[in-house]
Scaffold this motif. Sequence first.
Motif, mmCIF file in Angstrom:
data_model
loop_
_atom_site.group_PDB
_atom_site.id
_atom_site.type_symbol
_atom_site.label_atom_id
_atom_site.label_comp_id
_atom_site.label_asym_id
_atom_site.label_seq_id
_atom_site.Cartn_x
_atom_site.Cartn_y
_atom_site.Cartn_z
ATOM 1 N N LEU A 275 21.341 48.238 82.064
ATOM 2 C CA LEU A 275 22.297 47.494 82.047
ATOM 3 C C LEU A 275 22.197 46.102 82.897
ATOM 4 O O LEU A 275 21.663 46.233 83.976
ATOM 5 C CB LEU A 275 23.842 47.970 82.241
ATOM 6 C CG LEU A 275 24.126 49.105 81.292
ATOM 7 C CD1 LEU A 275 25.214 49.728 81.711
ATOM 8 C CD2 LEU A 275 24.490 48.397 79.757
ATOM 9 N N PRO A 276 22.469 44.757 82.458
ATOM 10 C CA PRO A 276 22.402 43.532 83.302
ATOM 11 C C PRO A 276 23.477 43.591 84.299
ATOM 12 O O PRO A 276 24.565 42.679 84.187
ATOM 13 C CB PRO A 276 22.612 42.499 82.286
ATOM 14 C CG PRO A 276 23.469 42.967 81.120
ATOM 15 C CD PRO A 276 23.301 44.491 81.056
ATOM 16 N N ALA A 299 33.612 48.570 79.853
ATOM 17 C CA ALA A 299 33.752 49.965 79.283
ATOM 18 C C ALA A 299 32.455 50.682 79.522
ATOM 19 O O ALA A 299 32.387 51.848 80.070
ATOM 20 C CB ALA A 299 34.172 49.979 78.069
ATOM 21 N N GLU A 300 31.612 49.984 78.923
ATOM 22 C CA GLU A 300 29.897 50.471 79.162
ATOM 23 C C GLU A 300 29.437 50.670 80.797
ATOM 24 O O GLU A 300 29.019 51.931 80.660
ATOM 25 C CB GLU A 300 28.992 49.548 78.394
ATOM 26 C CG GLU A 300 27.779 50.159 77.935
ATOM 27 C CD GLU A 300 27.147 49.441 76.731
ATOM 28 O OE1 GLU A 300 26.053 49.950 76.497
ATOM 29 O OE2 GLU A 300 27.886 48.581 76.137
ATOM 30 N N VAL A 306 30.627 56.598 85.709
ATOM 31 C CA VAL A 306 31.449 57.829 85.721
ATOM 32 C C VAL A 306 30.532 59.083 85.344
ATOM 33 O O VAL A 306 30.690 60.137 85.896
ATOM 34 C CB VAL A 306 32.556 57.858 84.867
ATOM 35 C CG1 VAL A 306 33.415 59.076 84.767
ATOM 36 C CG2 VAL A 306 33.440 56.517 85.313
ATOM 37 N N ASN A 307 29.553 58.934 84.366
ATOM 38 C CA ASN A 307 28.674 59.827 83.704
ATOM 39 C C ASN A 307 27.895 60.676 84.841
ATOM 40 O O ASN A 307 27.771 61.535 84.982
ATOM 41 C CB ASN A 307 28.066 59.696 82.626
ATOM 42 C CG ASN A 307 28.557 59.668 81.168
ATOM 43 O OD1 ASN A 307 29.658 60.250 81.086
ATOM 44 N ND2 ASN A 307 27.964 58.926 80.071
ATOM 45 N N ASP A 308 27.069 59.769 85.604
ATOM 46 C CA ASP A 308 26.056 60.081 86.578
ATOM 47 C C ASP A 308 26.496 60.398 88.016
ATOM 48 O O ASP A 308 26.036 60.825 88.885
ATOM 49 C CB ASP A 308 25.055 59.259 86.505
ATOM 50 C CG ASP A 308 24.405 59.206 85.222
ATOM 51 O OD1 ASP A 308 25.016 59.562 84.294
ATOM 52 O OD2 ASP A 308 23.322 58.634 85.190
ATOM 53 N N CYS A 309 27.890 59.752 88.225
ATOM 54 C CA CYS A 309 28.426 60.081 89.650
ATOM 55 C C CYS A 309 29.536 60.472 89.766
ATOM 56 O O CYS A 309 30.128 60.597 88.781
ATOM 57 C CB CYS A 309 28.263 58.428 90.325
ATOM 58 S SG CYS A 309 27.061 57.548 90.146
#
Lengths: 337, 294
Positions: A275-276, A299-300, A306-309
């Motif tokens: 992501l940029p 949101a992205e 949130v998924n990875d941390c």
Amino acid sequence: MAPLIHVRDLTRDYRLIKKREGVAGGFVDLLRPRYRDLRAVDSVCFDIEAGEMVGYIGANGAGKSTTIKMLTGILTPTSGKVSVGGLVPWRDRLQYTRHIGVVFGQRTQLWWDLAVIESFRLLRKIYEVPENIYAEQMKVFDDLLGVGEFLHQPVRKLSLGQRMRCDLAAALLHRPRILFLDEPTIGLDVVAKESVRGFLREIRDLQGVTVILTTHDLGDIEQLCRRVIIIDKGEVHFDGELEDLRTRLGRRVRLTVDLREAVTADDLRKVTADLPVTWRDREGKNHVAEFRRAEVSGAEVIRQVVNDCQVSDLHLAEVDIEEIVRDIYRAAGKEKA
Amino acid sequence: MSEPTTEAVRADRLVPWGRSWTATLGLYASFVRLSFLKFLAYRLRYYTGVISYTIFISGHYYIYSALFRSGTPGPGGAVTIGGLTLPEMVTYVAVGWIGRSFYFNNISRQLSRMVVEGEIAMQLIKPFHLQTVMLSEAVGESCFRLMMFTLPITVVIVPLFHLLGPTDFALYPWTFLSFCLALVIYSQWNFLIGCLAFYLKNIQGVLRAQMVSMDFLTGVLIPFTLFPHWFQVVVQWLPFQGISYIPVTIFLGKRTGPELYQAIGLQFAWAIGLFILARLVFKFSVRRVIAQGG
Ligand SMILES: Nc1ncnc2c1ncn2[C@@H]1O[C@H](COP(=O)(O)OP(=O)(O)OP(=O)(O)O)[C@@H](O)[C@H]1O
Ligand SMILES: [Mg+2]
């Protein structure tokens, strides 16, 4: 039709004495001073049309007041050209000052020992304001600024806010074509600021005066000016619509995350690698990312983080105009360095 | 149907403007009036002025009395110093100081402070000549001084020291006119000194030096006739004699007929010359003004 205010390559140097060291040096300074020129305003160009309200902003020492002093005929430039409605301010001072109103927030143009009303009467004579216009103007000032309350007090007994309101009224009594305001809201509380801003808006709509205004409160700019000129170290860095300033730099968004465990910025950069997004260089539990709304949705970014941390808290905010301007000041500073 | 004049409606032009003679006079008259009212409002500060002037003149009286007592009588039988008898000398000093209580002002200090503190910016944004404004204010101040100092001091001093008034009553208005011209010369000279603040970092010393030397050069402190010849020649060519020496000698009846008109004419010339010079110097100085701070 030519623009009302036409400024080309306006430059002003201040001559400073370079001090030598020690007592002996002090004596030498007296006899043969060495000078160093400080360029306070550097090749400034702009045009302003009649009826515009322009914000002239920049960090401390950027050269705003120096520019205003040249535009009002107080200071003669080192080089460059200014023409306002066909007049050259410092050359045609007596003719020119008849058509302008000036407020320097740090000083007053009222007569310190006189009652406010006496100052207005004197100004009426100075500018030869006809009786009916005088009455109309005084009514407007009373309605919008409430100056009626302290007309009979001596200026030295007014509070800062009251004095500023009187100064604004004094600058506008003769219905000038152009109004120069150097920090007209300095030192005012929130309510007084609102009243000054409201007044300026009304006056602009009612009397079509052209306004140049410097300020450190970007609230003034956002509420009053469509156009801004940003100056730093004497040079113009931006001249355009406030809206452009926002979009040119993109509507930036800032995401602040609190994590349960300490990580480095690089860890997070890996998480959002596709992501940029730019993460600030930080270590620990608190991190900050910035991105442009046009390029990626909030949101992205949040989903990936949130998924990875292990996130304990999140805060998403749009970067406001104040910060955009600060970035411009800072970038200008780096360029020079 | 005729178009409205393009001059008036063009949004990119500023309409030329001028003030009529009467409006100009009216404007500067308001500065005279307001200055007078301002001093009147602060009059409590000045009550002691009468006392200090009286003490000062008394001091001179006793010094000169002592000097004359120790002097040797001349051919006429009376002691004269510098061509003046004791009563003339006392009158000279008293009238000089009574006059000074009228024409005195602080323009040099006011102007230099304005320049140093950058306050002058607020004057430069107004369509008037600061020089004329300050002259008008000085006139207002002198009206106040006339009422507050000059008249009361006269009432106290004249009987106290048996001053000699001229028997020729025409000399009173001439003396007054002469002191009015003194006011213009004094204020314009002070304005010029104030302009030095545009060029000097520290003007305090200059101001103090000029205050002291002025009292010598105007002749108010000691009559010129007591000074060496070369000094008397030099002051002939300076404007300062028009501030005190000329009006006082007119009062003493030392100038009559053509000499009187010559003296007044000389004062006129200095007043106008200094006014023009001050205007030019100010204009030139403002162009290179270093507006301070802000
Ligand atoms: N009279 C002066 N003599 C010497 N240098 C001066 C003088 N006035 C201003 N400067 C210098 O010129 C530069 C521009 O000053 P200026 O007052 O125009 O800044 P500004 O943008 O109005 O700042 P601020 O927001 O603090 O009011 C500064 O570096 C200042 O130090
Ligand atoms: Mg400033």
